[in-house]
Design a protein around this motif. Structure first.
Motif, PDB file in Angstrom:
ATOM      1  N   MET A 296      -2.190  -6.663   4.427  1.00 16.70           N
ATOM      2  CA  MET A 296      -2.195  -5.409   5.217  1.00 16.70           C
ATOM      3  C   MET A 296      -2.905  -5.618   6.554  1.00 16.70           C
ATOM      4  O   MET A 296      -2.460  -5.134   7.586  1.00 16.70           O
TER       5      MET A 296
ATOM      6  N   ARG B  59       0.836  -1.192   0.000  1.00 18.28           N
ATOM      7  CA  ARG B  59       0.000   0.000   0.000  1.00 18.28           C
ATOM      8  C   ARG B  59       0.875   1.246   0.000  1.00 18.28           C
ATOM      9  O   ARG B  59       1.939   1.261   0.601  1.00 18.28           O
ATOM     10  N   THR B  60       0.409   2.300  -0.672  1.00 21.20           N
ATOM     11  CA  THR B  60       1.090   3.584  -0.581  1.00 21.20           C
ATOM     12  C   THR B  60       0.058   4.643  -0.241  1.00 21.20           C
ATOM     13  O   THR B  60      -1.066   4.601  -0.731  1.00 21.20           O
TER      14      THR B  60
ATOM     15  N   ARG C  51      10.299  13.218 -11.064  1.00 25.43           N
ATOM     16  CA  ARG C  51      11.666  12.746 -11.275  1.00 25.43           C
ATOM     17  C   ARG C  51      12.282  12.226  -9.996  1.00 25.43           C
ATOM     18  O   ARG C  51      13.468  12.384  -9.750  1.00 25.43           O
TER      19      ARG C  51
ATOM     20  N   GLU D  32       5.128   1.256  -6.438  1.00 22.21           N
ATOM     21  CA  GLU D  32       3.733   1.078  -6.791  1.00 22.21           C
ATOM     22  C   GLU D  32       3.241  -0.225  -6.169  1.00 22.21           C
ATOM     23  O   GLU D  32       3.982  -1.209  -6.109  1.00 22.21           O
ATOM     24  N   VAL D  33       2.002  -0.220  -5.728  1.00 16.01           N
ATOM     25  CA  VAL D  33       1.404  -1.407  -5.109  1.00 16.01           C
ATOM     26  C   VAL D  33       1.633  -2.633  -6.004  1.00 16.01           C
ATOM     27  O   VAL D  33       1.528  -2.536  -7.227  1.00 16.01           O
TER      28      VAL D  33
ATOM     29  N   LYS E 219       2.117  14.465   3.085  1.00 15.31           N
ATOM     30  CA  LYS E 219       2.567  15.836   2.826  1.00 15.31           C
ATOM     31  C   LYS E 219       2.622  16.079   1.324  1.00 15.31           C
ATOM     32  O   LYS E 219       1.962  15.409   0.559  1.00 15.31           O
ATOM     33  N   GLU E 220       3.416  17.061   0.919  1.00 15.14           N
ATOM     34  CA  GLU E 220       3.363  17.473  -0.472  1.00 15.14           C
ATOM     35  C   GLU E 220       3.977  16.468  -1.432  1.00 15.14           C
ATOM     36  O   GLU E 220       3.416  16.161  -2.466  1.00 15.14           O
TER      37      GLU E 220
ATOM     38  N   GLY F  82      11.382   6.583  -8.995  1.00 20.72           N
ATOM     39  CA  GLY F  82      10.741   6.308 -10.280  1.00 20.72           C
ATOM     40  C   GLY F  82       9.366   5.723 -10.087  1.00 20.72           C
ATOM     41  O   GLY F  82       8.615   6.144  -9.214  1.00 20.72           O
ATOM     42  N   ALA F  83       9.034   4.721 -10.899  1.00 14.71           N
ATOM     43  CA  ALA F  83       7.723   4.088 -10.792  1.00 14.71           C
ATOM     44  C   ALA F  83       7.778   2.870  -9.873  1.00 14.71           C
ATOM     45  O   ALA F  83       6.869   2.071  -9.831  1.00 14.71           O
TER      46      ALA F  83
END
Ligand code: ZN
Ligand code: ZN
Lengths: 198, 257
Positions: B102, B12-13, B44, B52-53, B17-18, B48-49
């Motif tokens: 989870m 999970r992500t 950037r 991801e879950v 914050k920003e 990178g990618a």
């Protein structure tokens, strides 16, 4: 010492994303030292924003009236709809000046673990639009995250079951100005897949 | 500060914050681990990618005493399972498996078998015809690894063999007719379900995607397993609800093709 009005500004600023106590204090002091006219300008701008801005009843974009500037512009191509997750994405695409169609803002992406399903997104209005407007193509410009991809796939199944619109997905790949050797393998694979003939 | 190195799957992500993300991983040696990935939301970012879950990778992190969150140094992709992300049913199914991990796998406790099971399921998902059979086998094996495997050869309460059984989530197993009559949560369970449950419990992880399951049996098993999982968890499993909705919404569409 009577510092409660300053303290109040600090507390309010801390509600903003990415702002902790220290930053809030710095900003509050900065506002305090600003010329009165500028400080009041800021507070009036926030007031106006909350009074005037709402969501366009057609596309869900930010708008100062019932129908946003893009939906009410007769020069925008009504046959082409670009579907995005957030109003910020509309701004980003508008900045390119390349897209002449209209938009549809979903206000999020499918995320089952967060209990965001199709009913929590602005999808019902989109389904009404494809039946009422002369739409020929839906461009899915959701983010290349697992949530954005799931949303795109969901719409790619739903739209053809309700209309004869073509559905397309924006290409993903190497950012302009980026270097191949620094790109991750997923991005590289997507860029390869989305190649075109020259 | 020492750096640790572990295989991991992203469960999970959550945006923080920003520009940061809080990422939860499943690792073999330390179970569930959550950490802060600074700057991960930036286009950037050095991540990178990768964060991801469902991504399987090699996690390098530091762990400060007394802190709940680990610091993510880097995460190198081993497998991204891109095919799963590009199929709605597979993606939703695997997000459900991630939610189970989870909710059930404890933080900072070794869970090598849970890790192997999840990785095995992700590896086989792209090749299965219907994810449903894989999901049922997964649920059965996952429950077993957590120590919730039901007794399947006799009544869990009186220990006697019976001609027919019911299933009680509260008792955590099969109950005979006379024991079951005093319980409130007994669901009927067919011989087929009991047989499949036994068979599925013994399957090697690299074979969990190779077994079929007919629709009627799947329906029965799904209901029993889901009620059992809900009972154990004490709350809704949101990805399951979503998955069921997709089945209802597109099931007929699929059949028509
Ligand atoms: Zn509009
Ligand atoms: Zn009994």
């Amino acid at each position: 010492m009577e510092a409660s009005s300053l303290q109040r500004v600090i507390e309010e600023l801390k509600r903003l994303p990415g702002i902790g106590t220290k930053t809030a204090q710095r900003l509050a002091f900065f506002i305090m030292k600003m010329p009165t006219e500028q400080a009041l300008g800021l507070s009036r701008a926030i007031e106006e924003l909350k009074e005037k801005i709402r969501f366009c009843s057609v596309c869900g974009n930010l708008s100062e009236s019932e129908c946003c500037d893009i939906c009410s512009n007769p020069n925008r191509n009504p046959r082409l709809i670009c579907v995005v997750q957030e109003a910020m994405d509309v701004m980003a695409i508008e900045k390119t000046g390349q897209f002449r169609g209209r938009y549809h803002v979903l206000h999020g992406a499918l995320s089952p673990i967060d209990a965001i399903g199709p009913d929590e997104l602005n999808i019902k209005t989109l389904m009404q639009r494809i039946q009422q407007e002369p739409i020929e193509e839906i461009i899915l410009a959701t983010n290349p995250t697992i949530e954005g991809e799931a949303t795109a796939m969901y719409l790619a199944q739903l739209v053809p079951s309700r209309s004869s619109c073509t559905v397309s997905r924006i290409a993903h790949g190497i950012p302009v100005g980026g270097h191949l050797e620094y790109a991750d393998e997923v991005t590289l694979a997507k860029a390869m897949e989305g190649r075109r003939r020259l | 500060m020492p750096l640790y190195d572990s295989e991991a799957v992203v469960l999970r992500t959550v945006d923080f914050k920003e520009a940061d993300k809080i990422v939860t991983f499943l690792t073999p040696g330390h179970g569930r681990l959550s950490g802060l990935a600074r700057g991960a939301k930036r286009l950037r970012s050095r991540f990178g990618a990768s964060l991801e879950v469902l991504t399987h990778g090699r996690l390098v992190y530091f762990d400060r005493q007394g802190k709940n969150l680990i610091g993510i140094n880097h995460f190198d992709v081993l497998r991204s399972f891109q095919g799963i992300r590009e199929d709605l049913m597979q993606s939703a199914s695997c997000q459900y498996l991630a939610e189970l991990a989870m909710r059930f796998v404890p933080e900072r406790e070794a869970a090598p078998e849970c890790f192997a099971l999840l990785l095995g399921a992700l590896g086989q998902m792209e090749a299965v015809k219907d994810p449903e059979a894989l999901l049922r086998i997964y649920e059965i094996q996952f429950l077993g690894l957590l120590g919730y495997a039901p007794r399947l050869d006799a009544c869990v309460q009186c220990g006697r063999k019976a001609a027919a059984y019911g299933f009680s989530s509260k008792q955590g197993g099969l109950v005979c007719g006379s024991c079951g009559s005093a319980l409130k949560d007994v669901a009927s369970v067919s011989r087929g379900v009991i047989h499949f449950w036994r068979k599925a419990s013994d399957l090697a992880v690299n074979r969990i995607g190779r077994i079929g399951l007919d629709g009627r049996l799947n329906g029965e098993l799904k209901q029993i397993l889901h009620r059992y999982l809900l009972y154990l968890l004490g709350r809704e499993i949101r990805s399951f609800t979503f998955l069921e909705r997709l089945r209802k919404e597109f099931g007929s569409l699929r059949a028509a093709r």
